[in-house]
Write an enzyme that holds these catalytic residues in place. Structure first.
Site, PDB file in Angstrom:
ATOM      1  N   GLN A  83     122.810  33.803  15.938  1.00 37.34           N
ATOM      2  CA  GLN A  83     122.184  34.868  16.713  1.00 37.34           C
ATOM      3  C   GLN A  83     122.879  36.223  16.527  1.00 37.34           C
ATOM      4  O   GLN A  83     122.606  37.171  17.252  1.00 37.34           O
ATOM      5  CB  GLN A  83     122.177  34.503  18.199  1.00 37.34           C
ATOM      6  CG  GLN A  83     121.567  33.147  18.502  1.00 37.34           C
ATOM      7  CD  GLN A  83     120.128  33.017  18.032  1.00 37.34           C
ATOM      8  OE1 GLN A  83     119.285  33.836  18.376  1.00 37.34           O
ATOM      9  NE2 GLN A  83     119.844  32.002  17.239  1.00 37.34           N
ATOM     10  N   CYS A  84     123.774  36.314  15.568  1.00 38.09           N
ATOM     11  CA  CYS A  84     124.527  37.541  15.297  1.00 38.09           C
ATOM     12  C   CYS A  84     123.670  38.498  14.460  1.00 38.09           C
ATOM     13  O   CYS A  84     122.892  38.068  13.611  1.00 38.09           O
ATOM     14  CB  CYS A  84     125.819  37.185  14.551  1.00 38.09           C
ATOM     15  SG  CYS A  84     126.844  38.611  14.118  1.00 38.09           S
ATOM     16  N   GLY A  85     123.852  39.778  14.676  1.00 36.92           N
ATOM     17  CA  GLY A  85     123.157  40.778  13.881  1.00 36.92           C
ATOM     18  C   GLY A  85     123.519  40.737  12.406  1.00 36.92           C
ATOM     19  O   GLY A  85     122.788  41.267  11.568  1.00 36.92           O
TER      20      GLY A  85
END
Length: 157
Positions: A34-36
């Site tokens: 879910q990290c950019g």
């Protein structure tokens, strides 16, 4: 102690000694779905495909220590990485990379790179064969820059 004395657990639960990679270049990276920066998985897979015949392996270690950006369980992580980014490089169980509960691999990598804690997801380490060198790359450093470093190391050997 060396990095090759450390045992890791694949995302499917199988144990492995890092000594199995003694003669290979290891790109070790802490990941989060879910990290950019998750798009780096695509570039890491490209790096792996480009250099796996030349002894390069990418090792992905999911971690949920940064703003809960890896909420998935191990099976879900594997499915996400394979179906969304076509990841075929080895993935390992979700671990901690900082603090008292940090996995021994990350305790070792941090110690060997000036004791700077892991700042964010997608911090990358390039370990040369026989642990000749360990180079650390910031989370925002593109895997393409790591690729250039690998090319230089391969040419010099």
């Amino acid at each position: 102690m060396s990095i090759y004395d450390i045992e890791v657990t694949h995302i499917n639960g199988n144990k492995q000694q890092l000594s199995d990679y003694r003669d290979r270049y290891m790109v070790i990276v802490n990941t989060a779905s879910q990290c950019g920066l998750v798009g780096q998985l695509e570039d890491l897979e490209e790096l792996y495909q480009t250099f796996k015949e030349e002894g390069v392996v990418v090792l992905g270690f999911p971690s949920n220590q940064f703003m809960n950006q890896e909420p998935l369980g191990n099976e879900e992580i594997q499915t996400f990485c394979e179906t969304t980014y076509n990841v075929s490089f080895p993935l390992f169980e979700k671990i901690d990379v900082n603090g008292d509960s940090a996995h021994p691999l990350y305790q070792y990598l941090v110690k060997e790179t000036k004791n700077k804690k892991i700042k964010w997801n997608f911090t990358k380490f390039l370990v040369a064969p026989e642990e000749a060198s360990i180079t650390r790359f910031a989370p925002t450093t593109s895997p393409k820059k790591v690729k250039k470093e690998i090319e230089l190391l391969i040419k010099s050997n």
